[in-house]
Structures are given as structure tokens and as C-alpha cells.
Motif scaffolding. Structure first.
Motif, short mmCIF file in Angstrom:
data_model
loop_
_atom_site.label_atom_id
_atom_site.label_comp_id
_atom_site.label_asym_id
_atom_site.label_seq_id
_atom_site.Cartn_x
_atom_site.Cartn_y
_atom_site.Cartn_z
N ARG A 74 34.95 66.45 49.11
CA ARG A 74 36.22 66.02 48.52
C ARG A 74 37.08 65.29 49.54
N GLU A 75 36.92 65.67 50.82
CA GLU A 75 37.73 65.01 51.86
C GLU A 75 37.24 63.59 52.17
N LEU A 76 36.18 63.16 51.51
CA LEU A 76 35.75 61.76 51.67
C LEU A 76 36.58 60.81 50.81
N GLN A 77 37.44 61.39 49.99
CA GLN A 77 38.21 60.56 49.07
C GLN A 77 38.96 59.40 49.74
N PRO A 78 39.65 59.62 50.88
CA PRO A 78 40.32 58.47 51.50
C PRO A 78 39.33 57.38 51.94
N VAL A 79 38.13 57.78 52.35
CA VAL A 79 37.12 56.79 52.74
C VAL A 79 36.78 55.93 51.53
N LEU A 80 36.50 56.59 50.41
CA LEU A 80 36.11 55.85 49.20
C LEU A 80 37.25 54.98 48.70
N GLN A 81 38.45 55.52 48.71
CA GLN A 81 39.59 54.74 48.22
C GLN A 81 39.85 53.53 49.12
N ALA A 82 39.76 53.74 50.44
CA ALA A 82 40.00 52.62 51.35
C ALA A 82 38.95 51.53 51.13
N LEU A 83 37.70 51.93 50.91
CA LEU A 83 36.65 50.95 50.63
C LEU A 83 36.91 50.22 49.33
N MET A 84 37.35 50.96 48.32
CA MET A 84 37.59 50.35 47.02
C MET A 84 38.74 49.33 47.12
N LEU A 85 39.81 49.72 47.80
CA LEU A 85 40.95 48.81 47.92
C LEU A 85 40.56 47.56 48.70
N TRP A 86 39.76 47.75 49.74
CA TRP A 86 39.30 46.58 50.51
C TRP A 86 38.45 45.68 49.63
N GLY A 87 37.57 46.30 48.84
CA GLY A 87 36.71 45.52 47.94
C GLY A 87 37.52 44.79 46.88
N ASP A 88 38.55 45.45 46.34
CA ASP A 88 39.44 44.79 45.38
C ASP A 88 40.01 43.51 45.98
N ARG A 89 40.37 43.60 47.24
CA ARG A 89 41.09 42.51 47.87
C ARG A 89 40.15 41.42 48.39
N TRP A 90 38.99 41.81 48.91
CA TRP A 90 38.18 40.85 49.65
C TRP A 90 36.78 40.60 49.07
N ALA A 91 36.34 41.46 48.16
CA ALA A 91 34.95 41.32 47.74
C ALA A 91 34.79 40.99 46.25
N ARG A 92 35.87 40.99 45.50
CA ARG A 92 35.75 40.73 44.07
C ARG A 92 36.94 39.92 43.56
N ASP A 93 36.76 39.32 42.40
CA ASP A 93 37.87 38.63 41.74
C ASP A 93 38.44 39.46 40.61
N ASP A 94 37.63 40.38 40.07
CA ASP A 94 38.14 41.25 39.01
C ASP A 94 38.54 42.60 39.61
N ARG A 95 39.06 43.48 38.81
CA ARG A 95 39.41 44.83 39.24
C ARG A 95 38.72 45.78 38.28
N PRO A 96 37.49 46.18 38.58
CA PRO A 96 36.73 46.96 37.59
C PRO A 96 37.34 48.33 37.31
N LEU A 97 38.04 48.89 38.31
CA LEU A 97 38.61 50.23 38.15
C LEU A 97 40.00 50.24 38.78
N VAL A 98 40.96 50.77 38.06
CA VAL A 98 42.30 50.88 38.61
C VAL A 98 42.65 52.36 38.70
N LEU A 99 43.20 52.77 39.84
CA LEU A 99 43.63 54.16 40.00
C LEU A 99 45.14 54.23 39.83
N GLU A 100 45.58 55.20 39.05
CA GLU A 100 47.01 55.36 38.83
C GLU A 100 47.46 56.69 39.41
N HIS A 101 48.49 56.66 40.22
CA HIS A 101 49.04 57.87 40.81
C HIS A 101 49.96 58.54 39.79
N ASP A 102 50.14 59.88 39.90
CA ASP A 102 50.94 60.55 38.88
C ASP A 102 52.44 60.28 39.01
#
Lengths: 176, 176
Positions: A107-135
Motif C-alpha cells: 500500500r505504501e507504493l501508492q505515491p510511486v504509482l501516483q507520481a508515475l501516473m501524473l508524469w505519464g499524464d503530462r509527458w507520455a499521453r495526450d488523453d487522460r485515461p484515469l482521473v483521481l479525485e481527492h475527497d
């Protein structure tokens, strides 16, 4: 937590031993990032963890949603269990069927996965396949913040201190 | 930023094209994390970026300090250049010699590397080979925090919203 070459990760009220000696020795600079990558750095490993985080706990679901060859996923799940990152729980008797859960380490890998996803959103894709919403009601937009001073962390504000006497920032101490 | 299959990453005042079409299509769930891993997810890639972040910009230094086979590092550096993450600058004429620098996209991988290092410190090693010190005078102890509400981010506080119409959290929409 080590005892004679075994590292113990506390996993759902029992201690699951992880024998680091069983892994090939890491070459190059002694480094926690390299060690982390040795345990979870394979692409299918991180995508397996993604699926479990999304609630897909069964082998068939993980294989289908990652798109990985089934034998690769089987091998990765086994390795992640040995690493104390994933645990397997039986949910059916005959035939025996299992679901996979993340351990506290997983579970503590979550920041690793999120950081990768955000980087991918910004630099590796044109679409946003998944959006995370904070409460708090906003789309997730996280920062690494210093717990001491509360400021956001930038690379330029960090000093790296090599603790291993055989290495410097530039390389092996002997090669200087 | 895309134009006919080419993605452009702004790199030190010139546009460096990255042809995503040249990469094998990613199987499974459309996912920015998977795309990020396709560009930078190989273990030697991330360790190469680590060395450049530590100030070791030359091929021989990167190869020695990562401990990777030289041909692997050469291939990784080439791939990282195509991905717009690393750029090569000549610093000597005869013989031609080069140094490697991170592009803005490369520098933005810092949160990924830090998250991996912190996880490795906690779960993959008993020693601390490298300690990062923040300029507030304390050892780096960062929190992953929401920029909107300032609270630390926990998985339970996040909602995942799949944007791609062909997929749900559970898997391909057609398999439901």
C-alpha cells in the motif's frame, strides 16, 4: 528488520520472511532506489499492483487488465509475495481459488504509482485515461512537502549525503 | 502536444520530436502509468536518471555507477533521448565527447525517484546508503500532500474515474 539475512515485513498480523539473499546482488552504487526497483521495478509488477489497488484481486482479472502474458503475471505475483508486497488469500475451497491483497509495504507504493501516473499524464499521453479525485472535491494534484518546514520539495533544495564509506556522489571512493 | 503521431517535448529552447508510434502498442488498460513505464520504466533507465541527477553526466560514469552492462546503458540513453527525457550535449570536439542532461520532462521524474527511494529505505534495505537533506536543515521526510486542501493523501480518500469509454475500473467495458 533483519535477522541473519532475512528481512521481515509485517503482513496482516503475521510475519512474512523475505530473504533478500535470494535476490541477485545489485551491481553499482548501493541505493535504496535500486533495491526498490529490484523488488517492484519490473513493469508488470507495478501494473499488477495498480490492478490490485483498483480492486481487481483475481488472477484472471489482473492478467486481462494488464495485458501481460499469463506466465509473466504468475511469476510477478510470486515474486511480489516473496517480497512481502502482495499476499494471497484463499476465498474458495474446491477448486482452491485465491485473491491477492496488498500488504502494508504494497500500500505504501501508492505515491510511486501516483507520481508515475501524473508524469505519464503530462509527458507520455495526450488523453487522460484515469482521473483521481481527492475527497476535498478536487482532482488529485499532489506535491511532496517537507514535514518539517511545510515547503514543497524541489531538487535544488536538497543535499545528497552518501552514507556508505566506499562511495561518493561521483562514484566508488577508490576511483577518486 | 501531438501532431500526426509525433509528440513534442520542449527541450532547452528547441522542440525535440518523440514518435510514440515507434513504441510497441501498450496492451491492457489505457493508463498513463503504463505509458510512463514504457518510456522510463526499465530499471537501468531510472538508475541512469538517478546518476544524471547526482551530477554524473558522462557515459563512463553512468555505466560504472549503475553497474549496468555498457551496451544496456547505451541503449537506454538512446531510448531516453528519443523519449525526450535526456538530452546529449557535446563538450569536446576531437574526439567527440558528450554529456547527458535531463530535459524538463526528465527533471519532473524527481518525485518518482524520491518515492522509490523512500520506499526502498523503508522496505527494501536495512542501511541508508544515501540521505537527502532539505535546506530547512532537516533530513528529508516528505509527505505526499493535496495542493488544494493541504492534507496528506491516503488511498482511501481517492476516487478513481475512468475516462476511457471502453474501460471500467473492473476491466474492458465489453466484458461486463
Amino acid at each position: 528488520m533483519t535477522e541473519g539475512g532475512w528481512t521481515f515485513a509485517k503482513v496482516s498480523s503475521e510475519w512474512q520472511p523475505v530473504c533478500m539473499d535470494a535476490l541477485p546482488r545489485i551491481p553499482g552504487r548501493p541505493c535504496s532506489m535500486a533495491s526498490a526497483l529490484q523488488l517492484v521495478g519490473e513493469r508488470w509488477s507495478l501494473l499488477t499492483i495498480r490492478e490490485i489497488l483498483l480492486g481487481n484481486r483475481r488472477f484472471d482479472e489482473i492478467a486481462r487488465n494488464t495485458g501481460a502474458p499469463r506466465d509473466r503475471i504468475a511469476a510477478r505475483l510470486k515474486a511480489l509475495q516473496s517480497a512481502g508486497v502482495v499476499e494471497r488469500r484463499q476465498y474458495q475451497d474446491r477448486p482452491a481459488r485465491f485473491e491477492y491483497f496488498l500488504t502494508p509495504a504494497g500500500r505504501e507504493l501508492q505515491p510511486v504509482l501516483q507520481a508515475l501516473m501524473l508524469w505519464g499524464d503530462r509527458w507520455a499521453r495526450d488523453d487522460r485515461p484515469l482521473v483521481l479525485e481527492h475527497d476535498c472535491g478536487h482532482e488529485l494534484n499532489p506535491a511532496w512537502v517537507c514535514r518539517h518546514c511545510g515547503r514543497e520539495i524541489h531538487g535544488r533544495d536538497l543535499t545528497q549525503k552518501v552514507q556508505n564509506p566506499d562511495w561518493t556522489l561521483a562514484g566508488p571512493a577508490t576511483s577518486e
